[in-house]
Design a protein around this motif. Structure first.
Motif, mmCIF file in Angstrom:
data_model
loop_
_atom_site.group_PDB
_atom_site.id
_atom_site.type_symbol
_atom_site.label_atom_id
_atom_site.label_comp_id
_atom_site.label_asym_id
_atom_site.label_seq_id
_atom_site.Cartn_x
_atom_site.Cartn_y
_atom_site.Cartn_z
ATOM 1 N N LEU A 790 31.854 25.427 32.578
ATOM 2 C CA LEU A 790 33.012 24.533 32.715
ATOM 3 C C LEU A 790 32.818 23.246 31.925
ATOM 4 C CD1 LEU A 790 33.925 24.943 36.484
ATOM 5 C CD2 LEU A 790 35.109 25.871 34.488
ATOM 6 N N ILE A 791 31.568 22.802 31.778
ATOM 7 C CA ILE A 791 31.303 21.591 30.988
ATOM 8 C C ILE A 791 31.667 21.838 29.527
ATOM 9 C CG2 ILE A 791 29.463 20.052 30.175
ATOM 10 C CD1 ILE A 791 28.060 20.604 32.897
ATOM 11 N N LEU A 792 31.303 23.035 29.011
ATOM 12 C CA LEU A 792 31.677 23.400 27.634
ATOM 13 C C LEU A 792 33.193 23.475 27.497
ATOM 14 C CD1 LEU A 792 29.050 26.160 26.782
ATOM 15 C CD2 LEU A 792 29.165 23.856 25.845
ATOM 16 N N CYS A 793 33.849 24.069 28.497
ATOM 17 C CA CYS A 793 35.308 24.194 28.444
ATOM 18 C C CYS A 793 35.949 22.798 28.357
ATOM 19 C CB CYS A 793 35.828 24.929 29.674
ATOM 20 S SG CYS A 793 35.385 26.679 29.698
ATOM 21 N N LYS A 794 35.459 21.874 29.190
ATOM 22 C CA LYS A 794 36.022 20.521 29.205
ATOM 23 C C LYS A 794 35.852 19.860 27.833
ATOM 24 C CE LYS A 794 35.638 16.107 31.737
ATOM 25 N NZ LYS A 794 35.280 15.250 30.619
ATOM 26 N N GLU A 795 34.654 19.976 27.228
ATOM 27 C CA GLU A 795 34.410 19.330 25.942
ATOM 28 C C GLU A 795 35.252 19.969 24.837
ATOM 29 O OE1 GLU A 795 29.842 17.911 26.779
ATOM 30 O OE2 GLU A 795 30.529 18.406 24.779
ATOM 31 N N PHE A 796 35.407 21.309 24.874
ATOM 32 C CA PHE A 796 36.202 21.990 23.836
ATOM 33 C C PHE A 796 37.677 21.629 23.953
ATOM 34 C CE2 PHE A 796 32.649 23.633 22.262
ATOM 35 C CZ PHE A 796 32.255 24.954 22.487
ATOM 36 N N ILE A 797 38.168 21.538 25.193
ATOM 37 C CA ILE A 797 39.581 21.197 25.398
ATOM 38 C C ILE A 797 39.836 19.759 24.968
ATOM 39 C CG2 ILE A 797 41.350 20.820 27.152
ATOM 40 C CD1 ILE A 797 40.151 23.288 28.609
ATOM 41 N N GLY A 802 43.192 17.823 24.595
ATOM 42 C CA GLY A 802 43.817 18.385 25.784
ATOM 43 C C GLY A 802 43.144 17.912 27.055
ATOM 44 N N LYS A 803 43.622 18.404 28.192
ATOM 45 C CA LYS A 803 43.079 18.046 29.493
ATOM 46 C C LYS A 803 42.817 19.308 30.291
ATOM 47 C CE LYS A 803 46.657 15.665 30.630
ATOM 48 N NZ LYS A 803 47.596 14.836 31.424
ATOM 49 N N ILE A 804 41.888 19.233 31.258
ATOM 50 C CA ILE A 804 41.605 20.354 32.150
ATOM 51 C C ILE A 804 41.449 19.835 33.568
ATOM 52 C CG2 ILE A 804 39.113 20.245 31.646
ATOM 53 C CD1 ILE A 804 39.073 23.312 32.102
ATOM 54 N N TRP A 805 42.029 20.508 34.547
ATOM 55 C CA TRP A 805 41.901 20.135 35.948
ATOM 56 C C TRP A 805 42.040 21.392 36.799
ATOM 57 C CZ3 TRP A 805 46.155 19.598 32.996
ATOM 58 C CH2 TRP A 805 47.374 20.087 33.477
ATOM 59 N N THR A 819 45.488 22.087 28.952
ATOM 60 C CA THR A 819 46.532 21.964 27.927
ATOM 61 C C THR A 819 45.912 22.097 26.542
ATOM 62 O OG1 THR A 819 46.304 19.563 27.821
ATOM 63 C CG2 THR A 819 47.912 20.454 29.375
ATOM 64 N N LEU A 820 46.716 22.671 25.629
ATOM 65 C CA LEU A 820 46.296 22.857 24.238
ATOM 66 C C LEU A 820 47.458 22.481 23.321
ATOM 67 C CD1 LEU A 820 44.391 26.243 24.531
ATOM 68 C CD2 LEU A 820 43.371 24.004 24.115
ATOM 69 N N PRO A 821 47.176 21.975 22.120
ATOM 70 C CA PRO A 821 48.262 21.532 21.226
ATOM 71 C C PRO A 821 49.030 22.700 20.624
ATOM 72 C CG PRO A 821 46.140 21.334 20.121
ATOM 73 C CD PRO A 821 45.839 21.706 21.537
ATOM 74 N N ILE A 822 50.352 22.503 20.469
ATOM 75 C CA ILE A 822 51.224 23.483 19.812
ATOM 76 C C ILE A 822 51.283 23.157 18.325
ATOM 77 C CG2 ILE A 822 53.619 24.265 19.585
ATOM 78 C CD1 ILE A 822 53.906 23.962 22.575
ATOM 79 N N ASP A 823 51.253 24.214 17.483
ATOM 80 C CA ASP A 823 51.377 24.022 16.033
ATOM 81 C C ASP A 823 52.811 23.563 15.728
ATOM 82 O OD1 ASP A 823 50.204 25.916 13.178
ATOM 83 O OD2 ASP A 823 51.453 24.131 13.270
ATOM 84 N N LEU A 824 52.951 22.316 15.265
ATOM 85 C CA LEU A 824 54.286 21.748 15.037
ATOM 86 C C LEU A 824 55.044 22.479 13.935
ATOM 87 C CD1 LEU A 824 53.413 17.952 15.290
ATOM 88 C CD2 LEU A 824 54.169 19.510 17.080
#
Length: 827
Positions: A790-797, A802-805, A819-824
Motif C-alpha cells: 500500500l505504501i508503493l501504491c500511495k507513492e505511485f498514485i 492523485g489521491k488514495i483513501w 484517483t488517476l488523471p484523464i488524458d485531456l
C-alpha cells in the motif's frame, strides 16, 4: 384432307419459330447499341443498367479474363449475369458473381476458354453452337468483347429447338419445310440403288462432301466397313416391310478420311406393298457425344477406383434420402457393415447425429436445398458403431432436375476428430503463447521476424507493423560485444540452443535486460526453417542484484562509521529544526528499511540456511517424501524472499528517484482486465469472483508499470482479505461516468475496488499508508505480505498527482478509492 391440314399446321409452327428467331436477333442489335453507352469495365451496376441487363430475354453474362503472376491467361471470372441467365442455367446470381468459371461450372478447365480469349485478344465477335455438358443443354452463343480484358456472352437455350427439329424430321412434310434449314444432316437416297439423290448443307458439313460431289454415289462409299453389314440388314427388313423405320449409331468416313460417329434415322418414303422409291436418312454428328460417353465411362471407372481406394467416405442418397451407394471407406469410418447402413431408416440416421447438432444441421441442409444451392460444407458429431461420437466433415453436392426439384445428393465425408482435438490444443497453445508473461519471437531462417506475442509490443513499445518482417537487431542496445552475437548465430545455425542474457533497448531508448533462450526449428528433412526466441525481462532482477550488493556493502560498514553517521544526523537535526517533521519521516523510512533488512530479510535467509543445512547433513537418510516436503518449504521461502526483494527494490527506487516515469495514453478497461487476468488463479484458489464494471473508452495519462502495480497490489490485498467464495467489485462512480459520457470537463477519474472480507480495525486503519508503522496483517487464509504494497501504491498514485483513501468496516469489507488523471487529448 388430314395430310394437308397437318402440313399447314407445321408451316404455321415454322413461321412462329422464324418470328421468335427474328425477335432474338432484334434484342441482340439492341444490346450492341447499348454497349456504347454503358461502362462495362465497371463491376458496379446502377439500378437502371441492371434493369436493362435483366430485361433481355436471352441469357447474358459479363466476364473478365484472369491472368496468373506471369501474365498468362488461365481462367475467366463471371462479374454479372441477368435474370434470363438464371432461367437458362439454373444458377443463381449470388452464386456465380465474382467467381471463377471453373468454380461456377465445376470443371477442371474453364469452358470454351480458347474461344473467349480469342475474342478478347482479337476484339472480334464470335458465334458458335454447343452442347454444354455441365448443364446438359444446347446453346447458341455469341461472344462480344469489351474493354481490355472483358467480354459478354449472349446465349439462347436451343435444347428444345433441337428436340423440335428431330420431331419435324419424322415425316416427309416436315422434311420439305426444314430440309435446307435443318440443324441435322438430311439425305434423300434411292432405295433400289443406294445412291444419293440429294443432301442438305448440314449433311454436307458432316461428311465433307458437297451435294454435287455426293449425288449419284452409293451411300456405302462413306460407310465404315465394320458398320455396313448391320446397316444393310436393317435396310433389307425395311424393304420387306418387317419394320417401319430404323435408327442406329454408326461410323462414317469423311471426304478427308477421318472417321466420325453419327446417329442415323432412316424412314421410307413409300407405303408398304408399293414399289420402293426413296428413303430419308437423317444423321446427327454424335462424335462429341461418343467422346463424352467414353469420358463418362472412364470417369465412372475413376469414380469407382477413387471411391474404393480413397480414405474419404462417399455415399449417394436418393430423393427420399434413401441410401443408394456406400464406399468401403465410409463403412470403415463409421464402423458399420454395408447391410447395417442400408437397412437404417431416416429416424435411425437422425438419432445417430449428436443431439446438440441435429436441428441446426438439418435446418442448414433443408435451407440449402430450398435455395437450390449446388453444394454445402458442414461439420457435426455422429455416432460410431462403437457407440462413441466422432467429428465428421461432410461436403454434400446436391442434384436437381431441370425444374430445380431436389433429386438426391453425393456426400463426401471424413473423420476429423483428431483434427478437432488438435485444433483445440493449438488454440490453447496459441493463447498460452499470446498471453505469456515472457516475450516470444519467431523468425524465419534468415532472421526476419514472422511472429511476436503481445508481451513483445507491451515491453518494447514497438507496434506490430514496426516489428514484423524486420530483423531483431532493432532491439539492440549497442552495449553487447559482437563476439556474443557471433557465438549466438554459430550455436543456433548448428542446430543447438543458445542461452544467455542481453541488454536491449526499447523504442523510447530505455535499456532493459533479458534472459534469452533461442531454439532452431528443424523440419523432417533436417533443414532449419525457423528460430524461436523466448525472452524474460530480468531488468528488475538485475537492479535488485545491484541493490542487494549495495545493501550488503553498506552492512559491512564498521560500527564507528555508523555511530559517526548517527552523530552527524543528530547535529543536522539540531541545525535544521524547521525541517524536523521531514527529517523524522526520513529517519522512519531508513529505520523501516533497516528493520526489514534485519528482520524480514533475515527470516527467509535463516530458513534457507536451516533447510539446506538439514538436507546437506541428512540427505542420505531422508525419504523422498521428506525431501519433497523440505523442497516445498524452500520454494515457499524463496518466493517470499523474491517478493520482499522485489518490493524493496521498487520502494528504494522511488525514494532515490531512480524509478523511471513514462506517462502515456492508457485504456483504463485494458489495465483493469490485465490485472484481473494476472490474479485469476489466485482468486480461483479461494473461489473468489470478479465483477468488473469499468467501461471502455476511459483514457488515462500515466505510467503503465506504476498504474499496473497499483491495480495488482490493491486487488491482491482484496483477495487476501476476502473470505472463500466471496466477490470483488471494480467500478467508477456513476456520477463521474455521467460526466464522462456528457463530455464534461473531468481531470481525474475515481476507481473503487471493493471487497466483502474481514475489513480493517480502527487500530490497523490508522497505520495504513504509513512507512513508520508496521502493518502486516494475515489474510483470511493466513496469507502474509511484505508491508510495502500500500505504501508503493500511495507513492505511485501521488506521482500522478492523485489521491488514495480507504473505507472499511470489520467483517463487512473494505473499499479502496484512488484517483488517476484523464488524458485531456481524448476527453
Amino acid at each position: 384432307m388430314s395430310h394437308q391440314f397437318e402440313y399447314q399446321e407445321l408451316l404455321y409452327e415454322f413461321n412462329k419459330l422464324k418470328e421468335y428467331c427474328n425477335s432474338l436477333e432484334n434484342e441482340n442489335i439492341l444490346l450492341k447499341e447499348k454497349n456504347s453507352k454503358v461502362d462495362f469495365e465497371s463491376e458496379v451496376w446502377g439500378e437502371k443498367i441492371q434493369d436493362l441487363f435483366d430485361k433481355f430475354s436471352f441469357g447474358l453474362a459479363q466476364h473478365i479474363i484472369v491472368y496468373d503472376s506471369e501474365a498468362n491467361a488461365i481462367n475467366y471470372k463471371l462479374l454479372n449475369v441477368n435474370t434470363a441467365y438464371e432461367l437458362h442455367t439454373g444458377l443463381k446470381k449470388e452464386f456465380v458473381r465474382k467467381k471463377l468459371a471453373t468454380d461456377v461450372y465445376q470443371t477442371n478447365e474453364p469452358p470454351y476458354f480458347d474461344i473467349f480469349y480469342d475474342t478478347v485478344k482479337n476484339k472480334q465477335i464470335n458465334k458458335f453452337s454447343v452442347y454444354f455438358e455441365p448443364l446438359n443443354r444446347f446453346f447458341d452463343v455469341s461472344v462480344i468483347p469489351y474493354g481490355e480484358n472483358g467480354f459478354f456472352t449472349e446465349f439462347r437455350d436451343i435444347s428444345e429447338i433441337i428436340k423440335s427439329h428431330n420431331e419435324l424430321l419424322e415425316s416427309e412434310q416436315k422434311f420439305r419445310i426444314l430440309f435446307e434449314l435443318a440443324s441435322v444432316g438430311v439425305a434423300q437416297i434411292d432405295t433400289k440403288t443406294g445412291r444419293f439423290i440429294k443432301i442438305n448443307k448440314k449433311y454436307s458439313d458432316i461428311i465433307g462432301y458437297s451435294n454435287d460431289e455426293i449425288t449419284g454415289l452409293n451411300f456405302q462409299i462413306i460407310s465404315f466397313p465394320n458398320d455396313l453389314e448391320n446397316d444393310l440388314q436393317f435396310m433389307d427388313k425395311l424393304i420387306k416391310g418387317e419394320i417401319d423405320e430404323f435408327s442406329m449409331e454408326k461410323r462414317l468416313i469423311r471426304k478427308d478420311g477421318s472417321v466420325i460417329w453419327v446417329f442415323l434415322s432412316v424412314s421410307p418414303m413409300w407405303k408398304f406393298g408399293n414399289e420402293p422409291n426413296y428413303h430419308i436418312a437423317v444423321i446427327t454428328d454424335i462424335t462429341h457425344k461418343k467422346k463424352i460417353e467414353k469420358s463418362l465411362q472412364e470417369s465412372e471407372e475413376k469414380f469407382r477406383l477413387i471411391s474404393e481406394n480413397t480414405s474419404d467416405g462417399i455415399l449417394k442418397v436418393g430423393v427420399a434420402n434413401t441410401i443408394e451407394y456406400l464406399s468401403p471407406s465410409y463403412l470403415k469410418i463409421m464402423g458399420y457393415s454395408n447391410d447395417e447402413i442400408l437397412n437404417l431408416d431416416q429416424n435411425s440416421i437422425y438419432s445417430a447425429i449428436h443431439p446438440e447438432d441435429r436441428d441446426a444441421l438439418f435446418e442448414k441442409i433443408f435451407k440449402a436445398i430450398e435455395e437450390r444451392k449446388p453444394d454445402l460444407f458442414y461439420e457435426y458429431r455422429c455416432l460410431h458403431r462403437n457407440e462413441n461420437y466422432i467429428w465428421r466433415e461432410d461436403h454434400a453436392t446436391f442434384i436437381y432436375d431441370n425444374s430445380g426439384n431436389y433429386q438426391g445428393a453425393y456426400i463426401v465425408c471424413r473423420d476429423v476428430s483428431e483434427r478437432k482435438i488438435a485444433n483445440e490444443e493449438i488454440i490453447k497453445l496459441k493463447l498460452a503463447v499470446e498471453y505469456s508473461p515472457n516475450t516470444i519471437i519467431i523468425t524465419n531462417n534468415k532472421g526476419k521476424v514472422e511472429y511476436a506475442n503481445n508481451k513483445t509490443f507491451e515491453l518494447t513499445a514497438y507496434t506490430q507493423e514496426e516489428v514484423l518482417g524486420k530483423d531483431p537487431s532493432i532491439f539492440k542496445s549497442g552495449n553487447t560485444q559482437r563476439e556474443v552475437y557471433r557465438d549466438l548465430w554459430k550455436t543456433i545455425k548448428s542446430g543447438n540452443v543458445w542461452r544467455g542474457e542481453l541488454q536491449n533497448k526499447k523504442k523510447n531508448g530505455e535499456l532493459y535486460w533479458e534472459k534469452i533462450s533461442i531454439s532452431p526449428l528443424i523440419n523432417k528433412k533436417g533443414k532449419i526453417t525457423h528460430f524461436i526466441a523466448i525472452k524474460e525481462d530480468v531488468t528488475e532482477r538485475k537492479l535488485a542484484e545491484e541493490h542487494i550488493k549495495k545493501i550488503y556493502d553498506e552492512l559491512k560498514v564498521s560500527n564507528d562509521i555508523i555511530e559517526k553517521s548517527l552523530f552527524e544526523k543528530n547535529l543536522l537535526v539540531d541545525e535544521l529544526s524547521e525541517s524536523e517533521s521531514k527529517l523524522k519521516e526520513t529517519i522512519a523510512l531508513k529505520d523501516k528499511f533497516f528493520a526489514i533488512i534485519a528482520h524480514d530479510l533475515r527470516g527467509p535467509f535463516s530458513g534457507f540456511l536451516g533447510l539446506t543445512d538439514l538436507m546437506s547433513k541428512e540427505a542420505d537418510d531422508l525419504s523422498v517424501k521428506e525431501i519433497k516436503t523440505i523442497s516445498t518449504a524452500i520454494n515457499k521461502s524463496a518466493n517470499s524472499l523474491y517478493q520482499l526483494i522485489d518490493d524493496l527494490l521498487v520502494w528504494s527506487r522511488t525514494q532515490t528517484g531512480a524509478m523511471p516515469f513514462f506517462p502515456e495514453s492508457l485504456e483504463l478497461a485494458e489495465i483493469t482486465q490485465n490485472a484481473l487476468f494476472s490474479l485469476k488463479q489466485t482468486a480461483l484458489n479461494k473461489s473468489i469472483t470478479f465483477e468488473n464494471h469499468i467501461p471502455k473508452g476511459i483514457i488515462l495519462k500515466g505510467d503503465r508499470n506504476m498504474i499496473t502495480t497499483v491495480f495488482r497490489n490493491i486487488i491482491s490485498n482484496a483477495i487476501k482479505f476476502s473470505f472463500n467464495g466471496g466477490k470483488i467489485e471494480i467500478a467508477v462512480p456513476k456520477s463521474e461516468l455521467d460526466l464522462i459520457q456528457e463530455n464534461n470537463s473531468l481531470d481525474f477519474v475515481t476507481i473503487q475496488i471493493k471487497d466483502y472480507g474481514k475489513g480493517i480495525t480502527d487500530v490497523e486503519f490508522d497505520k495504513l499508508f504509513k512507512i513508520d508503522q508496521q502493518l502486516t496483517t494475515l489474510g483470511t487464509n493466513s496469507e502474509k505480505g511484505t508491508g510495502l504494497g500500500l505504501i508503493l501504491c500511495k507513492e505511485f498514485i501521488e506521482k500522478h498527482d492523485g489521491k488514495i483513501w480507504a473505507e472499511s468496516s470489520p467483517s463487512i469489507g473494505t473499499i479502496f478509492n484512488f484517483t488517476l488523471p484523464i488524458d485531456l487529448n481524448f476527453r
